[in-house]
Scaffold this motif. Structure first.
Motif, mmCIF file in Angstrom:
data_model
loop_
_atom_site.group_PDB
_atom_site.id
_atom_site.type_symbol
_atom_site.label_atom_id
_atom_site.label_comp_id
_atom_site.label_asym_id
_atom_site.label_seq_id
_atom_site.Cartn_x
_atom_site.Cartn_y
_atom_site.Cartn_z
ATOM 1 N N SER A 76 -21.047 -44.216 -25.586
ATOM 2 C CA SER A 76 -20.116 -43.389 -26.362
ATOM 3 C C SER A 76 -19.125 -44.264 -27.107
ATOM 4 O O SER A 76 -18.798 -44.004 -28.270
ATOM 5 N N PRO A 106 -18.429 -29.611 -32.783
ATOM 6 C CA PRO A 106 -19.407 -29.439 -31.689
ATOM 7 C C PRO A 106 -18.756 -29.285 -30.326
ATOM 8 O O PRO A 106 -19.315 -28.634 -29.437
ATOM 9 N N ARG A 114 -25.184 -26.358 -26.286
ATOM 10 C CA ARG A 114 -25.587 -27.664 -26.823
ATOM 11 C C ARG A 114 -26.703 -28.278 -25.977
ATOM 12 O O ARG A 114 -27.602 -28.935 -26.510
ATOM 13 N N SER A 115 -26.658 -28.069 -24.681
ATOM 14 C CA SER A 115 -27.713 -28.622 -23.823
ATOM 15 C C SER A 115 -29.044 -27.921 -24.083
ATOM 16 O O SER A 115 -30.101 -28.568 -24.090
ATOM 17 N N TRP A 118 -30.577 -29.451 -27.077
ATOM 18 C CA TRP A 118 -31.224 -30.734 -26.794
ATOM 19 C C TRP A 118 -32.506 -30.551 -25.999
ATOM 20 O O TRP A 118 -33.430 -31.372 -26.109
ATOM 21 N N THR A 150 -28.571 -39.052 -23.568
ATOM 22 C CA THR A 150 -28.420 -38.466 -24.902
ATOM 23 C C THR A 150 -27.452 -37.291 -24.873
ATOM 24 O O THR A 150 -26.558 -37.176 -25.724
ATOM 25 N N GLY A 151 -27.636 -36.411 -23.890
ATOM 26 C CA GLY A 151 -26.734 -35.264 -23.765
ATOM 27 C C GLY A 151 -25.309 -35.686 -23.468
ATOM 28 O O GLY A 151 -24.353 -35.099 -23.987
ATOM 29 N N TYR A 154 -23.725 -37.232 -26.723
ATOM 30 C CA TYR A 154 -23.454 -36.175 -27.696
ATOM 31 C C TYR A 154 -22.303 -35.283 -27.230
ATOM 32 O O TYR A 154 -21.421 -34.933 -28.025
ATOM 33 N N GLY A 155 -22.298 -34.949 -25.950
ATOM 34 C CA GLY A 155 -21.298 -34.006 -25.451
ATOM 35 C C GLY A 155 -19.900 -34.574 -25.379
ATOM 36 O O GLY A 155 -18.911 -33.860 -25.591
ATOM 37 N N LEU A 157 -18.741 -37.446 -27.022
ATOM 38 C CA LEU A 157 -18.332 -38.317 -28.133
ATOM 39 C C LEU A 157 -16.957 -37.955 -28.713
ATOM 40 O O LEU A 157 -16.132 -38.858 -28.943
#
Length: 283
Positions: A76, A106, A114-115, A118, A150-151, A154-155, A157
């Protein structure tokens, strides 16, 4: 005297709330951790260290958390720092607010939604299908540590970007002008001026993301498919499914101790960077 009494009266509601909502539950968890599991599940009063001796039984959850949480925090940071630098130092002021909103938007959406997004992207009908269509072979992305990381990146950041952005945005630009006037190239100005002055924001972002990741359970459960356990998943299993409250409390106490050590190290580093200052800010 009256002023001091008024200050104590103003602090009293917050103090009572802190004691009832935070300290008292932690005391119960600590007491439970020395107890035993009832035959039908739950808690039986006792004083034993057996639950702490059983911690290696959840070693996989501790190992995954202690590996993937720092790794997710580092990834991150690697993505967030250039992004925050661009927003604070290079972006056109006319577009800066819009770009900041795009970074934050987001985060306003439920992590559950969001999950699920993905899951579709990394699932069999998403990226793996594209990779196979390109003739690059068959790959499995979902239900792997890669999917969990990845999750996580993204979550979390936005939580990393904002403290760094604030730190860079507050930077006195005259220092950079002075560095340039003295003949320093841009890279040297960045390494000797910009980067050191932005370290408090970096430390704050890392601390926020790391502490939240230590208790994360939704992303590993959804993107890990039950194959990548975090401590949060172990707690859900022990308290809600196995109903082994004593063992779950021991795991929770251990998690709190790890977090306290992390915060202590953070405050020590901040004081070292801040020249033994007594005030340690989170932003």
């Amino acid at each position: 005297m009256q002023r001091q009494r008024a200050s104590w009266l103003l602090l009293a509601p917050a103090g009572v709330w802190f004691a009832v909502m935070l300290v008292l539950p932690l005391c119960f968890v600590l007491v439970f951790s020395f107890g035993e599991r009832a035959p039908a599940g739950g808690y039986v009063p006792a004083f034993t260290l057996e639950q702490y001796a059983n911690l290696p039984a959840r070693g996989t959850a501790f190992l995954n958390t202690l590996l993937l949480a720092p790794l997710g925090t580092a990834l991150s940071l690697l993505i967030a720092y250039p992004l925050a630098y661009f927003l604070a130092m290079r972006a056109d002021p006319k577009w800066r607010t819009l770009l900041l909103i795009l970074v934050i938007v987001p985060f306003w959406t439920s992590i559950l939604i969001r999950s699920y997004a993905w899951i579709f992207i990394l699932g069999g009908q998403g990226l793996p299908a594209v990779i196979e269509w390109l003739g690059l072979g068959s790959v499995r992305l979902i239900n792997t540590p890669f999917a969990v990381l990845t999750g996580i990146v993204y979550g979390y950041l936005p939580l990393m970007v904002m403290p760094i952005y604030v730190s860079l945005e507050r930077l006195d630009k005259r220092l950079l002008e002075a560095s340039a006037d003295l003949g320093a190239p841009p890279l040297r100005s960045f390494l000797q001026v910009t980067l050191p002055l932005s370290l408090p924001g970096v430390a704050t972002g890392c601390l926020l993301v790391f502490i939240l990741l230590m208790g994360e359970f939704l992303i590993p459960a959804m993107l890990g498919g039950g194959k990548v356990f975090f401590i949060g998943n172990a707690l859900v299993d022990l308290f809600l499914q196995s109903r082994n409250w004593a063992f779950g409390a021991a795991v929770a106490v251990t998690l709190v101790v790890i977090m306290l050590i992390t915060v202590t190290v953070y405050m020590w580093l901040m004081r070292r960077m801040g020249g033994q200052r007594d005030d340690v800010a989170l932003m």
